[in-house]
Scaffold this motif. Structure first.
Motif, PDB file in Angstrom:
ATOM      1  N   LEU A 224       0.832  -1.012  -0.277  1.00  0.00           N
ATOM      2  CA  LEU A 224       0.071   0.051  -0.068  1.00  0.00           C
ATOM      3  C   LEU A 224       0.692   1.193  -0.025  1.00  0.00           C
ATOM      4  N   THR A 225       2.096   1.204   0.685  1.00  0.00           N
ATOM      5  CA  THR A 225       2.993   2.335   0.722  1.00  0.00           C
ATOM      6  C   THR A 225       3.505   2.514  -0.529  1.00  0.00           C
ATOM      7  N   VAL A 226       3.919   1.545  -1.263  1.00  0.00           N
ATOM      8  CA  VAL A 226       4.489   1.814  -2.642  1.00  0.00           C
ATOM      9  C   VAL A 226       3.509   2.220  -3.593  1.00  0.00           C
ATOM     10  N   LEU A 227       2.248   1.692  -3.466  1.00  0.00           N
ATOM     11  CA  LEU A 227       1.294   2.091  -4.206  1.00  0.00           C
ATOM     12  C   LEU A 227       0.743   3.442  -4.151  1.00  0.00           C
ATOM     13  N   THR A 228       0.907   4.040  -2.943  1.00  0.00           N
ATOM     14  CA  THR A 228       0.494   5.116  -2.782  1.00  0.00           C
ATOM     15  C   THR A 228       1.553   6.406  -3.381  1.00  0.00           C
ATOM     16  N   ARG A 229       2.651   5.816  -3.178  1.00  0.00           N
ATOM     17  CA  ARG A 229       4.030   6.528  -3.879  1.00  0.00           C
ATOM     18  C   ARG A 229       3.833   6.547  -5.322  1.00  0.00           C
ATOM     19  N   PHE A 230       3.286   5.478  -5.821  1.00  0.00           N
ATOM     20  CA  PHE A 230       3.212   5.475  -7.164  1.00  0.00           C
ATOM     21  C   PHE A 230       2.160   6.654  -7.821  1.00  0.00           C
ATOM     22  N   PHE A 231       1.047   6.692  -6.852  1.00  0.00           N
ATOM     23  CA  PHE A 231      -0.049   7.400  -7.208  1.00  0.00           C
ATOM     24  C   PHE A 231       0.589   8.966  -7.065  1.00  0.00           C
ATOM     25  N   TRP A 232       1.295   9.488  -6.112  1.00  0.00           N
ATOM     26  CA  TRP A 232       1.795  11.024  -6.067  1.00  0.00           C
ATOM     27  C   TRP A 232       2.584  10.849  -7.061  1.00  0.00           C
ATOM     28  N   ALA A 233       3.562  10.097  -7.431  1.00  0.00           N
ATOM     29  CA  ALA A 233       4.777  10.138  -8.241  1.00  0.00           C
ATOM     30  C   ALA A 233       4.111  10.386  -9.718  1.00  0.00           C
ATOM     31  N   THR A 234       2.892   9.607 -10.198  1.00  0.00           N
ATOM     32  CA  THR A 234       2.361   9.816 -11.566  1.00  0.00           C
ATOM     33  C   THR A 234       1.679  11.094 -11.448  1.00  0.00           C
ATOM     34  N   VAL A 235       1.108  11.788 -10.403  1.00  0.00           N
ATOM     35  CA  VAL A 235       0.542  13.250 -10.359  1.00  0.00           C
ATOM     36  C   VAL A 235       1.806  14.231 -10.642  1.00  0.00           C
ATOM     37  N   GLN A 236       2.700  13.968  -9.850  1.00  0.00           N
ATOM     38  CA  GLN A 236       4.151  14.806 -10.059  1.00  0.00           C
ATOM     39  C   GLN A 236       4.421  14.441 -11.645  1.00  0.00           C
ATOM     40  N   GLY A 237       4.619  13.404 -12.076  1.00  0.00           N
ATOM     41  CA  GLY A 237       5.275  13.292 -13.574  1.00  0.00           C
ATOM     42  C   GLY A 237       4.387  14.026 -14.387  1.00  0.00           C
ATOM     43  N   VAL A 238       2.846  13.974 -14.149  1.00  0.00           N
ATOM     44  CA  VAL A 238       2.247  14.614 -15.234  1.00  0.00           C
ATOM     45  C   VAL A 238       2.411  16.080 -15.265  1.00  0.00           C
ATOM     46  N   ALA A 239       2.762  16.857 -14.253  1.00  0.00           N
ATOM     47  CA  ALA A 239       3.118  18.271 -14.030  1.00  0.00           C
ATOM     48  C   ALA A 239       4.772  18.374 -14.993  1.00  0.00           C
ATOM     49  N   GLY A 240       5.505  17.230 -14.764  1.00  0.00           N
ATOM     50  CA  GLY A 240       6.587  17.215 -15.453  1.00  0.00           C
ATOM     51  C   GLY A 240       6.526  16.939 -16.968  1.00  0.00           C
ATOM     52  N   GLN A 241       5.701  16.231 -17.317  1.00  0.00           N
ATOM     53  CA  GLN A 241       5.525  15.959 -18.877  1.00  0.00           C
ATOM     54  C   GLN A 241       4.892  17.292 -19.384  1.00  0.00           C
ATOM     55  N   LEU A 242       3.819  17.773 -18.601  1.00  0.00           N
ATOM     56  CA  LEU A 242       3.586  19.118 -19.302  1.00  0.00           C
ATOM     57  C   LEU A 242       4.397  20.204 -19.390  1.00  0.00           C
ATOM     58  N   SER A 243       5.180  20.365 -18.528  1.00  0.00           N
ATOM     59  CA  SER A 243       6.126  21.532 -18.619  1.00  0.00           C
ATOM     60  C   SER A 243       7.113  21.204 -19.393  1.00  0.00           C
ATOM     61  N   ILE A 244       7.815  20.146 -19.163  1.00  0.00           N
ATOM     62  CA  ILE A 244       9.361  20.041 -20.014  1.00  0.00           C
ATOM     63  C   ILE A 244       8.844  19.052 -21.330  1.00  0.00           C
ATOM     64  N   GLY A 245       8.094  17.991 -21.138  1.00  0.00           N
ATOM     65  CA  GLY A 245       7.832  17.223 -22.291  1.00  0.00           C
ATOM     66  C   GLY A 245       6.997  17.949 -23.346  1.00  0.00           C
TER      67      GLY A 245
END
Length: 285
Positions: free
Chosen positions: A5-26
């Motif tokens: 559950l801890t790893v799954l929660t980390r995956f969810f927030w990392a995906t959210v942060q990754g979306v911000a990175g994809q939008l701005s950088i990618g």
């Protein structure tokens, strides 16, 4: 079960942060390295508001997003006033500046000791409930990102990166596009920051910072194509590969270093392979 559950929660927030990175950088080509500052700033805003005021969770959550959006407006203003190279250096140095700011105002931020005793509301009191909540928030962010990518706004964001002169010739201001990308990226990062804060329930200057920068930049590099699925798959790689490596039978004194080295080698290899297959050609507007 708690580990999963801890790893799954980390995956969810990392995906959210990754979306911000994809939008701005990618998509936009803006090296918004200050997303890490927005990630940390939202968490500190939430923690300070929740510790000093009797606001409800949702009101505190909205206020932290609003305060972080102001930080996004500040960076969007700076983006229009300096060169791209200067902005990249400024965004990177803001991480160190925020770290120094947090350590200096120990009466408000707890300094190097941080802020402890951050309580979760009852509906996410259990780790399983938090994982479900993080998954719902991640799904909402991915849905909004999908509509942005598929809309005319998404095409304008990609044109901002590829053909900025042609974009302005069609009557769309570059400043308005950059302002949206930076502010919206800051808001998305603030969501990720609050989700991670709810998992840890503790804050110190090491929260976010350079490790968060490496995380979302790695996702942005891997998610070359402007697709939601690319961001999700890149997040899976960045989050789950180090966890899988931790189960390998390496000596305990070397496992941390070997994990980092192995992850870097895989990342370089993957970027090399993906960049040759998915190079985005320039489009005519």
């Amino acid at each position: 079960m708690g580990y999963l559950l801890t790893v799954l929660t980390r995956f969810f927030w990392a995906t959210v942060q990754g979306v911000a990175g994809q939008l701005s950088i990618g998509m936009a080509g803006i090296f918004l390295l200050s997303l890490s500052v927005c990630f940390s700033f939202s968490a500190y805003s939430f923690a300070i508001l929740s510790k000093n005021f009797t606001f409800s969770f949702w009101l505190t959550f909205v206020l932290s997003l609003g305060l972080t959006s102001l930080v996004g407006f500040l960076f969007s203003y700076l983006y229009t006033k300096v060169s791209k190279d200067s902005f990249t250096v400024l965004a990177l140095s803001s991480i160190l500046g925020f770290d120094a700011l947090v350590k200096s105002f120990d009466g408000l931020t707890g300094g190097v000791l941080g802020i402890s005793g951050i309580l979760r509301p009852a509906f996410i009191g259990k780790l399983s409930s938090l994982a479900v909540f993080a998954g719902i928030m991640c799904l909402l962010v991915l849905t909004m990102h999908y509509f942005v990518v598929k809309s005319s706004l998404g095409r304008k964001i990609r044109a901002f990166k590829e053909h900025p002169v042609a974009l302005e010739s069609l009557g769309t201001s570059k400043d308005s596009i950059s302002r949206f990308v930076i502010v919206w990226g800051a808001i998305i990062s603030s969501v990720a920051g609050v989700l991670e804060l709810m998992r840890l329930q503790f804050l110190d200057p090491s929260f976010g910072g350079i490790p968060n920068l490496i995380l979302f930049v790695s996702i942005a590099i891997l998610a070359l194509k402007p697709k939601v699925s690319s961001a999700v798959l890149a997040s899976m790689f960045v989050v789950f590969v180090p966890e899988i490596i931790s189960f390998l039978n390496f000596p305990s004194q070397f496992v941390g270093h070997l994990r980092s080295i192995f992850y870097c080698v895989l990342l370089i290899f993957l970027v090399r392979q993906v960049s040759g297959k998915f190079t985005i050609s320039k489009r005519e507007i």
